[in-house]
Design an enzyme around this catalytic site. Structure first.
Site, mmCIF file in Angstrom:
data_model
loop_
_atom_site.group_PDB
_atom_site.id
_atom_site.type_symbol
_atom_site.label_atom_id
_atom_site.label_comp_id
_atom_site.label_asym_id
_atom_site.label_seq_id
_atom_site.Cartn_x
_atom_site.Cartn_y
_atom_site.Cartn_z
ATOM 1 C CG ASN A 189 -29.399 -18.097 -7.891
ATOM 2 O OD1 ASN A 189 -28.192 -18.216 -7.746
ATOM 3 N ND2 ASN A 189 -30.114 -18.962 -8.618
ATOM 4 C CG ASN A 190 -33.782 -18.025 -10.621
ATOM 5 O OD1 ASN A 190 -32.894 -18.573 -9.967
ATOM 6 N ND2 ASN A 190 -34.867 -18.659 -11.015
ATOM 7 C CE LYS A 215 -36.217 -19.945 -8.441
ATOM 8 N NZ LYS A 215 -36.923 -21.173 -8.686
#
Lengths: 305, 305, 305, 305
Positions: C175-176, C172
Site C-alpha cells: 500500500n505505501n 502495508k
C-alpha cells in the site's frame, strides 16, 4: 569533377578539422552561416562556396559537420541540396553525431542520385581536433573508405572502419553511452566517498588498482561472457548483495545514487529470472536474453590487439 | 599472549587465505561450522580451535571472513565472543564485506574491552586468493596496520591503507559500486551493439581506444573536476544531447536501457539546475551540490602515482 | 491473567491510539522512555508499567508501536522481554511498520513461549489517529483477530483482516509503495505542467476526470489483467509511444523525470520481450513473467465491493 | 465556404469519431490511405475527398487523426497541403497525439495563411470513441473553441478547454504520463503482493480504501502542497524509511522494482537537500526547486469542482 573537398559546417569542431585539411594541402570549398568562420578558412586558402549546390557541383567529396540531422537533411536533400547537384560518384561524408536512422534515410536517398554516404563521427574533444588528433568511427563501403582515408588521416590519428555506412554513428552511440555513463558513475562514487569521509587520493589509488577502471571490458569480458563462459568468478548474487550494502550505506549517509539503484534493480531482475549463480559479467547475456537479442560473442580464440 | 593467529570463516575466500598464512609459516587456530573446511587446514598444520572464546584467549590477532555482519557480530559480541575473551591489545581483523555501520559499532565495542578492530575487505576474486594475489583495503590505526601488514602480505599483493578503522569497508563499497555498475553498463552497451548489427570485435577495438574504458577517472578527472576545473571540454548539454540520441536509437531498436535512462535524467536535472555549460566531468560536482555534499578535490598539483 | 492491555511506545501515533483505548474504557498499563508521554496517559487513568516484564506478566494483550524492528525486538525478546514473561495465550500485537521478515522471526519466537503475534500496522496519518479514525491492516489467526478486534475498533474506523500474522505488514508495504510513489508521480507531472505553462487548475480538472486518478486499479484491472484478459484496449506499444513523447517533451522543456524514464524502460523491455500488442494493464503480467512470479488473478466473477 | 467538415485519418480512433459526426448530421469530406475505411464512411453518407487540397478548399474545419507529427505535417504543409489551399478562417483541428513542439510549429505556419490550429487529443479508449463517449483536451482560442465545440460534443462527453492552441496536447502528455505510470506502479505492487503470498482480493480491498488510489491528487494536494502548505502530515523522511522497507523486502522476496528504486532515490535526494521534514506531498515542490521550475500553486481558496 575535381579533387576539391567541400566542407559545410565550421563550428567549434568543423573549423579546426577544415583548417587541418587545408594545412595538409587539400583544396577546399567551404560553407557556414557564420561569415567570420568562412573568412577564417578563406584566410588559409580555402574558397567560399557560393551555395550548397555550387559546392556539390565542384567537389567529389563533401564533408558535413552540423548540429543535428535536421541541418544535415537541409543541406543534403531538396533541389538545392547536395544529392540533387552532385555528380554521380560523389561522396557525402557526414561527420556530425546524428540519429542513425537519419543516416540510413540519407544513404538511401544518396543512392537514388548515384552518390554515396559515409558516416564518420568524431570520438574525441575539440582540443584534439585543434591538434589534428581526432578519432574517427567510420561507416563506409571498402571503396569509399579508401577514398576518404587520406582526409581522415589529415584530421586525426585514430581511424576505425566499423562496417558499412551507418555503423560509424552507431558505434559512436555505443561508445558515448559508456563514456558519459562513466562520468555519472564516477560522480556518484565520489559523492559517496566524500560523505563517507574518505581521503579522496587514497580512494583514487585503490580505484586505479582494481577493475573499477573499465579494464573489465578489455580484460575480463573477452575471456568470460563474450567467449560464452559465465562460470562464476563473482556471481550475480554476490554483486546484488554488494549493491544492497552500497545502497543501504548511501542512504544511511544521505547520498542519492539513482544509477546505483537502477543497476541494483537490474541485478534484482537477473536474480529473479534465475541467473543468480552465473558470473556477474554474464549480466550482458541476461540483458540480451530478456530483450530477445542474440548474445554477443567474439570469435573463438579472439584476443584484444 | 602468543603469536598465534585466529582465523574464523573458512569458506571459498577464507580457506585459501588461511592456507596461504599457514604456508608462509604463521601458526593458526581456525574455526568454521563446516568440519571438512577445518580438517583441510588442520592437514596443513593449523590447530582446530575448541571454541571462539578459546581462539580469542590464545591469539593476538583474530581474523574473521564471514558472510554478513550478523555472523561477525555473533562471533565478536556476547560473553562467549571474541571481545569478552581476548586479552587487551588483541586485534580483530574483519575481512568480510559488511555494512560499515556495523564495523563502527563493533569497533566501539572492541574499545570497551581494550581491544581494537581492523577492517580489511578483499578486492579481487577467489582465484586471486588461491594464488595469494588478493588486494586488501585496510581501515586501521597506524600501529595496527603495522601489526597486520605481514599477514596481509602473506595473502595478497596489493595492500592499501585507506585510513582509520571503517575506511576499508567504505572504500570497498565505493570500489564495488563502480566495478559492478560497469558490468551493467557494458551489458547494455553490448546489447545495443548487437541490435545495431555491429561487428562486436570492431566495436570492442574502438572502445579500447577511447575513454569508454574508465581511464577518465585516472586521466581526466584529476586534472579537471577534481582540481576544481569544470571549464568545458565536452559540456553537460552535449552529453545530454548524445544520451538523447542513444536512448532514442535504443528505443527504435527495441533495446531496454534502464541505466542509460537513469543517467539521462541525471544530466537532465543538471541542465535544469543550470549546469549545462560546464564540462561533463563536472557532473560529480552537480551530484554533490544537489545533495549538499562537499565537492571532491585533490590537493593542488596531485597526480596519480 | 486480567483484561488489562499493555501499550508500549507512546510517540506521535502511539499516544493518541492509547488515549482512545483508555477513553473507550480499556484498562491500560503503558510504557515509554519519555516520562512525559507516560504521565499524559496516567492522567487519563492508565497505569505506568514498572517494566516491560511487569507489563507482560499482567496483560493478555500487549501492543507495541515503535520506530523500527530493533526496538520491537528489544522489548519482545530476551529474559526481560515480553515473550519470556507473558502467560501462555498472550498476544503481542505489533502496530509498528517494520521489516516483515522481523515479524516472521518474532512470531516464530512467540510460538516457543505459547504466545502469539499479530501485526497490525496503521494506514492513515497521525491526525486520523487523534480522531480515532485510523485504518488497520491486520495479520492474525482468526481467533486472535476476534480477540483484538474490539481494541482496533476503539482506535480506528477501517479494519482489514489480511490473513495470518505477517500479512498486515506486507500489505502495508504494498500500500505505501503505491501511495508514496503516487506523490512522486504527481510531483513530476505537476513540474511538467508548470514548465509547459499550463493553468494548474485546468490541468487538475482534466486529471480528476480521467484514469490519471488511480481508479484503474478499481475499474480496469479487475476486469482486465486480473481476470486474465490482456486483449488490447490501449497497447503497451502505444503506451511506450506516449511515454516517448512525454520524455522528449520534458527534455525539450528541461524537466527531469526519473520515474517517467524508469517506466519508459520497463515498457521498452516489455516491447523487446514481445508483449507490445497486449493491453497496457498487462504490464503487471510482464513484470511477473520476467521475474518468475505467478501472475496475479482474482477469482472468476470477483468484483470490488 | 461551406459547413462541410473535413476528416483525414480513419484508423481505429478516427473511424468511429467520423461516424459519430456523420450520425449527428454533419456533412463530411473524408480521406484515408485505406480505401475500405473511406468506403465505410461513404456508406454513412460522407463524401470521399479527391485530395487533401480538395478537402481544404471546401471545408471550414478540417480534422486530422493521424499516427505521428510526420503525417500531420505531410497533410498540413506544402503546396498540396491544407494551409496552402484552405480559405482564410479555416480551422485545422488536429486530434492526434503528437509532439507539442510540432503543434507549435504547425500553428505558426497556419497563421501565415490566415488559418488557425486547434489541438484536441483524445483521452479515452477506442471503445469510448465507438460509443461517442470520448474525452477531449482542447487547446484553442475562445472563438475557435466555440466553433469546434458542437463537433466535439457529437463525438464525446467530456470536453476540457485547457487554454490556447498547444495546451491540449501538453495536458494530454501530463495526463498520460500519470495514467501509464500508474499501470507500472500497480504492476510492481501486484508482483510484490504475489511474492509476499498475499490474497490478492484482500490486498485490493485495502488499496481501494486508502490513498493508494490516486485520490491524493484530488484530496490532499489542493489543500497541502498546492496551497503552499508543506507542514508535515507524513514526512519525506518517513516516506523514505517506508520505501527502504519496501525495497529491502522486495529484494528479500526477489521482486525487481525499478520504479520503487527510482522513487526511493528521488526521496533520498530530497532528504539530502534538507527537505526531509516537510510533508511528502511537498516532493512536488522539491522536484520544481531542484529544476528551477516555479512551484505549482492553486489560487487561494480553490477547491476541486
Amino acid at each position: 569533377m575535381t579533387n576539391k573537398i567541400g566542407f559545410i559546417g565550421l563550428g567549434r569542431m568543423g573549423r579546426p578539422m577544415a583548417s587541418n585539411l587545408r594545412k595538409k594541402g587539400f583544396e577546399l570549398a567551404v560553407h557556414d552561416i557564420d561569415r567570420q568562420a568562412v573568412d577564417a578558412l578563406v584566410a588559409l586558402g580555402a574558397r567560399a562556396g557560393a551555395s550548397i549546390a555550387d559546392i556539390a557541383r565542384e567537389c567529389r567529396i563533401v564533408i558535413t559537420m552540423l548540429p543535428t540531422h535536421l541541418e544535415v537533411e537541409a543541406v543534403a536533400l531538396g533541389s538545392d541540396g547536395i544529392f540533387a547537384n552532385a555528380a554521380p560518384g560523389t561522396i557525402l561524408m557526414d561527420m556530425s553525431t546524428i540519429d542513425p536512422l537519419a543516416t540510413d534515410r540519407l544513404s538511401a536517398e544518396a543512392g537514388k542520385h548515384g552518390t554515396t554516404m559515409v558516416d564518420a563521427p568524431v570520438g574525441r574533444l575539440a582540443e584534439h581536433a585543434d591538434r589534428g588528433e581526432s578519432l574517427f568511427m567510420v561507416g563506409a563501403s571498402e571503396t569509399d573508405f579508401a577514398t576518404v582515408k587520406p582526409l581522415l588521416e589529415a584530421m586525426g590519428t585514430a581511424i576505425y572502419h566499423c562496417g558499412p555506412v551507418g555503423t560509424g554513428g552507431r558505434t559512436k552511440l555505443v561508445n558515448n553511452y559508456i563514456a558519459i555513463t562513466l562520468c555519472q558513475v564516477n560522480g556518484e562514487a565520489l559523492a559517496l566517498s566524500q560523505r563517507f569521509g574518505l581521503d579522496i587520493t587514497k580512494t583514487l589509488q585503490v580505484l586505479y588498482g582494481t577493475s573499477a577502471s573499465n579494464g573489465q571490458l578489455r580484460m575480463n569480458f573477452p575471456n568470460k561472457v563474450l567467449a560464452g563462459d559465465t562460470s562464476p568468478g563473482f556471481t550475480i548474487d554476490l554483486a546484488h548483495k554488494d549493491l544492497s550494502l552500497v545502497v543501504a550505506a548511501a542512504h544511511a549517509a544521505r547520498v542519492p545514487m539513482p544509477v546505483a539503484a537502477a543497476v541494483h534493480e537490474s541485478f534484482s531482475q537477473a536474480r529473479a529470472a534465475e541467473f543468480g549463480k552465473i558470473d556477474f559479467s554474464g549480466i550482458a547475456d541476461v540483458v540480451c536474453e530478456i530483450a530477445r537479442i542474440e548474445k554477443p560473442r567474439v570469435p573463438e580464440g579472439w584476443k584484444p590487439a
